[in-house]
Design an enzyme around this catalytic site. Structure first.
Site, PDB file in Angstrom:
ATOM      1  N   HIS A  48      19.284  21.915  67.319  1.00 27.36           N
ATOM      2  CA  HIS A  48      20.303  22.545  66.447  1.00 27.36           C
ATOM      3  C   HIS A  48      19.839  23.933  66.012  1.00 27.36           C
ATOM      4  CE1 HIS A  48      23.176  22.941  63.056  1.00 27.36           C
ATOM      5  NE2 HIS A  48      23.875  22.067  63.751  1.00 27.36           N
ATOM      6  N   ILE A  54      19.496  26.742  63.163  1.00 25.39           N
ATOM      7  CA  ILE A  54      20.033  26.846  61.807  1.00 25.39           C
ATOM      8  C   ILE A  54      20.015  25.450  61.179  1.00 25.39           C
ATOM      9  CG2 ILE A  54      21.473  28.861  62.258  1.00 25.39           C
ATOM     10  CD1 ILE A  54      23.912  26.978  62.287  1.00 25.39           C
ATOM     11  N   GLY A  57      24.701  21.940  58.135  1.00 31.16           N
ATOM     12  CA  GLY A  57      25.374  21.865  56.836  1.00 31.16           C
ATOM     13  C   GLY A  57      25.288  20.487  56.223  1.00 31.16           C
ATOM     14  N   VAL A  58      25.367  19.465  57.051  1.00 27.70           N
ATOM     15  CA  VAL A  58      25.315  18.100  56.545  1.00 27.70           C
ATOM     16  C   VAL A  58      23.966  17.817  55.864  1.00 27.70           C
ATOM     17  CG1 VAL A  58      24.519  17.021  58.694  1.00 27.70           C
ATOM     18  CG2 VAL A  58      25.941  15.723  57.099  1.00 27.70           C
ATOM     19  N   GLU A  62      23.200  16.650  52.105  1.00 29.23           N
ATOM     20  CA  GLU A  62      22.253  15.571  51.801  1.00 29.23           C
ATOM     21  C   GLU A  62      21.258  16.003  50.733  1.00 29.23           C
ATOM     22  OE1 GLU A  62      20.391  11.951  51.676  1.00 29.23           O
ATOM     23  OE2 GLU A  62      22.283  12.421  52.663  1.00 29.23           O
TER      24      GLU A  62
END
Length: 142
Positions: A48, A54, A57-58, A62
């Protein structure tokens, strides 16, 4: 300042999925500020994304949820009844700028309101004084 060993008494997460390193500010049940150093050696960056890594976003969401868990767990520790704060909903989360490995996230949460076992939380993520994500979460005590 609350270090990792004490954080682990407040929430059930453990490495590699513990996404806060320390707590810098805490008003029990009201507000919490935590920090996470994003390690460039983390294996998630192999996928990723390989050419331009980067932070997903998840995972920032979290980190907000875990910071909220510390904030709420400081009032009613989960070890007391074996309960835990579970993420129930993600509301209006927005991402303003990509975060690259080697950066430090500053995660801020505030309890907006609660209704029985449900709590509504606002969360923001900052890097170098710039907001990179914000939104709201709902968590439920289970």
């Amino acid at each position: 300042m609350i270090e990792r060993s004490e954080i682990e008494t407040m929430i059930p997460h453990r490495p590699p999925f513990l996404w806060i390193d320390r707590v810098e500010e805490l008003e029990p049940g009201v507000r919490c500020v935590a920090v996470k150093f994003v390690d460039p050696a983390d294996p998630i960056f192999a996928g990723h994304f390989p050419a331009k890594p980067i932070v997903p976003g998840v995972l920032m969401i979290e980190a907000v949820a875990q910071t909220a868990g510390v904030m709420l767990g400081s009032v009613a520790p989960q070890v007391a009844g074996g309960g835990v704060a579970l993420l129930a909903a993600v509301n209006r989360f927005k991402f303003f700028k990509p975060v690259t490995p080697g950066r430090e996230l500053r995660i801020e949460t505030k309890k907006l309101t609660d209704a029985g076992q449900m709590a509504y939380i606002s969360g923001t993520v900052w890097v170098d004084g710039e907001m990179v994500a914000s939104g709201e979460l709902s968590v439920v005590s289970a």
